[in-house]
Design a protein around this motif. Sequence first.
Motif, PDB file in Angstrom:
ATOM      1  N   THR A  93      -0.472   0.827 -15.171  1.00 52.56           N
ATOM      2  CA  THR A  93      -1.692   0.749 -16.013  1.00 52.56           C
ATOM      3  C   THR A  93      -1.881   1.966 -17.134  1.00 52.56           C
ATOM      4  OG1 THR A  93      -2.683   0.517 -13.914  1.00 52.56           O
ATOM      5  CG2 THR A  93      -4.206   1.380 -15.477  1.00 52.56           C
ATOM      6  N   ALA A  94      -1.128   3.222 -17.035  1.00 53.43           N
ATOM      7  CA  ALA A  94      -0.871   4.098 -17.995  1.00 53.43           C
ATOM      8  C   ALA A  94      -0.562   3.595 -19.210  1.00 53.43           C
ATOM      9  CB  ALA A  94      -0.493   5.356 -17.516  1.00 53.43           C
ATOM     10  N   ILE A  95       0.819   3.016 -19.214  1.00 51.06           N
ATOM     11  CA  ILE A  95       1.187   2.276 -20.292  1.00 51.06           C
ATOM     12  C   ILE A  95       0.482   1.287 -20.935  1.00 51.06           C
ATOM     13  CG2 ILE A  95       3.209   0.806 -20.820  1.00 51.06           C
ATOM     14  CD1 ILE A  95       4.985   2.215 -18.854  1.00 51.06           C
ATOM     15  N   LEU A  96      -0.271   0.353 -20.247  1.00 53.37           N
ATOM     16  CA  LEU A  96      -1.261  -0.463 -20.704  1.00 53.37           C
ATOM     17  C   LEU A  96      -2.179   0.259 -21.586  1.00 53.37           C
ATOM     18  CD1 LEU A  96      -2.117  -3.459 -21.291  1.00 53.37           C
ATOM     19  CD2 LEU A  96      -3.204  -3.331 -19.059  1.00 53.37           C
ATOM     20  N   ALA A  97      -2.944   1.392 -21.165  1.00 50.44           N
ATOM     21  CA  ALA A  97      -3.712   1.852 -21.760  1.00 50.44           C
ATOM     22  C   ALA A  97      -3.286   2.798 -22.921  1.00 50.44           C
ATOM     23  CB  ALA A  97      -4.524   3.148 -20.712  1.00 50.44           C
ATOM     24  N   GLY A  98      -1.968   3.246 -23.157  1.00 41.24           N
ATOM     25  CA  GLY A  98      -1.480   3.866 -24.142  1.00 41.24           C
ATOM     26  C   GLY A  98      -1.337   2.813 -25.375  1.00 41.24           C
ATOM     27  N   VAL A  99      -0.828   1.734 -25.079  1.00 42.12           N
ATOM     28  CA  VAL A  99      -0.688   0.719 -25.947  1.00 42.12           C
ATOM     29  C   VAL A  99      -1.993   0.225 -26.403  1.00 42.12           C
ATOM     30  CG1 VAL A  99       0.358  -1.819 -26.364  1.00 42.12           C
ATOM     31  CG2 VAL A  99       1.792  -0.167 -24.956  1.00 42.12           C
ATOM     32  N   ILE A 100      -2.656  -0.127 -25.621  1.00 40.42           N
ATOM     33  CA  ILE A 100      -4.202  -0.408 -26.112  1.00 40.42           C
ATOM     34  C   ILE A 100      -4.753   0.670 -27.080  1.00 40.42           C
ATOM     35  CG2 ILE A 100      -6.643  -0.858 -25.326  1.00 40.42           C
ATOM     36  CD1 ILE A 100      -5.420  -2.399 -22.814  1.00 40.42           C
ATOM     37  N   ALA A 101      -4.749   2.012 -26.741  1.00 43.27           N
ATOM     38  CA  ALA A 101      -5.212   3.043 -27.463  1.00 43.27           C
ATOM     39  C   ALA A 101      -4.445   3.123 -28.627  1.00 43.27           C
ATOM     40  CB  ALA A 101      -4.991   4.405 -26.797  1.00 43.27           C
ATOM     41  N   GLY A 126       0.958  -1.277   0.064  1.00 38.37           N
ATOM     42  CA  GLY A 126      -0.027  -0.124  -0.003  1.00 38.37           C
ATOM     43  C   GLY A 126       0.824   1.184   0.072  1.00 38.37           C
ATOM     44  N   SER A 127       2.174   1.106  -0.234  1.00 38.96           N
ATOM     45  CA  SER A 127       2.986   2.205  -0.014  1.00 38.96           C
ATOM     46  C   SER A 127       2.892   3.274  -1.444  1.00 38.96           C
ATOM     47  CB  SER A 127       4.560   1.935   0.022  1.00 38.96           C
ATOM     48  OG  SER A 127       4.803   1.325  -1.060  1.00 38.96           O
ATOM     49  N   GLU A 128       3.090   4.407  -1.107  1.00 38.70           N
ATOM     50  CA  GLU A 128       2.930   5.559  -2.304  1.00 38.70           C
ATOM     51  C   GLU A 128       3.851   4.926  -3.557  1.00 38.70           C
ATOM     52  OE1 GLU A 128       3.474   9.484  -1.466  1.00 38.70           O
ATOM     53  OE2 GLU A 128       2.457   9.326   0.393  1.00 38.70           O
ATOM     54  N   LEU A 129       5.001   4.335  -3.256  1.00 37.43           N
ATOM     55  CA  LEU A 129       5.981   3.923  -4.588  1.00 37.43           C
ATOM     56  C   LEU A 129       5.081   3.052  -5.296  1.00 37.43           C
ATOM     57  CD1 LEU A 129       8.483   3.948  -5.838  1.00 37.43           C
ATOM     58  CD2 LEU A 129       9.370   2.055  -4.176  1.00 37.43           C
ATOM     59  N   LEU A 130       4.528   1.938  -4.522  1.00 35.30           N
ATOM     60  CA  LEU A 130       3.953   0.962  -5.651  1.00 35.30           C
ATOM     61  C   LEU A 130       2.565   1.348  -5.901  1.00 35.30           C
ATOM     62  CD1 LEU A 130       4.610  -2.697  -3.661  1.00 35.30           C
ATOM     63  CD2 LEU A 130       5.585  -1.602  -5.720  1.00 35.30           C
ATOM     64  N   VAL A 131       1.859   2.249  -5.240  1.00 34.81           N
ATOM     65  CA  VAL A 131       0.598   3.063  -5.923  1.00 34.81           C
ATOM     66  C   VAL A 131       1.299   3.586  -7.201  1.00 34.81           C
ATOM     67  CG1 VAL A 131      -1.073   4.503  -5.591  1.00 34.81           C
ATOM     68  CG2 VAL A 131      -0.531   2.830  -3.740  1.00 34.81           C
ATOM     69  N   TRP A 132       2.252   4.372  -7.241  1.00 31.81           N
ATOM     70  CA  TRP A 132       2.860   5.066  -8.280  1.00 31.81           C
ATOM     71  C   TRP A 132       3.049   4.077  -9.404  1.00 31.81           C
ATOM     72  CZ3 TRP A 132       7.635   5.241 -10.477  1.00 31.81           C
ATOM     73  CH2 TRP A 132       7.831   6.051 -11.607  1.00 31.81           C
ATOM     74  N   VAL A 133       4.093   3.083  -8.895  1.00 27.04           N
ATOM     75  CA  VAL A 133       4.387   2.056  -9.934  1.00 27.04           C
ATOM     76  C   VAL A 133       3.025   1.454 -10.783  1.00 27.04           C
ATOM     77  CG1 VAL A 133       5.458  -0.121 -10.348  1.00 27.04           C
ATOM     78  CG2 VAL A 133       6.503   1.492  -9.160  1.00 27.04           C
ATOM     79  N   ARG A 134       2.069   1.098  -9.841  1.00 28.31           N
ATOM     80  CA  ARG A 134       0.873   0.587 -10.438  1.00 28.31           C
ATOM     81  C   ARG A 134       0.104   1.464 -11.667  1.00 28.31           C
ATOM     82  NH1 ARG A 134      -1.720  -0.788  -5.984  1.00 28.31           N
ATOM     83  NH2 ARG A 134      -0.125  -2.543  -5.673  1.00 28.31           N
ATOM     84  N   ALA A 135       0.215   2.708 -10.954  1.00 18.99           N
ATOM     85  CA  ALA A 135      -0.557   3.732 -12.052  1.00 18.99           C
ATOM     86  C   ALA A 135       0.114   3.797 -12.965  1.00 18.99           C
ATOM     87  CB  ALA A 135      -0.551   4.962 -11.257  1.00 18.99           C
ATOM     88  N   VAL A 136       1.623   3.858 -13.212  1.00 17.42           N
ATOM     89  CA  VAL A 136       2.568   3.978 -14.321  1.00 17.42           C
ATOM     90  C   VAL A 136       2.276   2.674 -15.275  1.00 17.42           C
ATOM     91  CG1 VAL A 136       4.845   4.106 -15.315  1.00 17.42           C
ATOM     92  CG2 VAL A 136       3.902   5.532 -13.330  1.00 17.42           C
TER      93      VAL A 136
END
Length: 116
Positions: free
Chosen positions: A53-61, A41-51
């Motif tokens: 997810t954003a990369i996956l969304a960009g590739v799908i788009a 639940g640390s901020e670092l892993l939340v950020w890594v998960r967000a990045v």
Amino acid sequence: MSAAQLIGDWQALVVLFVAGVVPNQIWRMLGLWFGGGIDEGSELLVWVRAVATAILAGVIAQIVVEPPGALASVPDALRYGAVAAGLVVFLLTRRSIFAGVVAGEVFMLAGKWWLG
């Protein structure tokens, strides 16, 4: 068919292994070693998960808007429908990226099969 014909040039397989597997495994092991003590639940892993997810969304788009190869033969409506179905499943399954991606793929494959 002999094993040499089935496998092909063994030197090429060695190059693929060394160039593809070994560098990736080094980073995986380092990530496992360094990330072993980090709280999920640390901020670092939340950020890594967000990045991620954003990369996956960009590739799908990019794949949906400018489809490569055989995907270009799939109608636009079916591609966008698969994205919508994946988004709905993602939201219904408590934000499971895996479930959303699988649902989008199943929708697209079923639609392509139905259209012929």
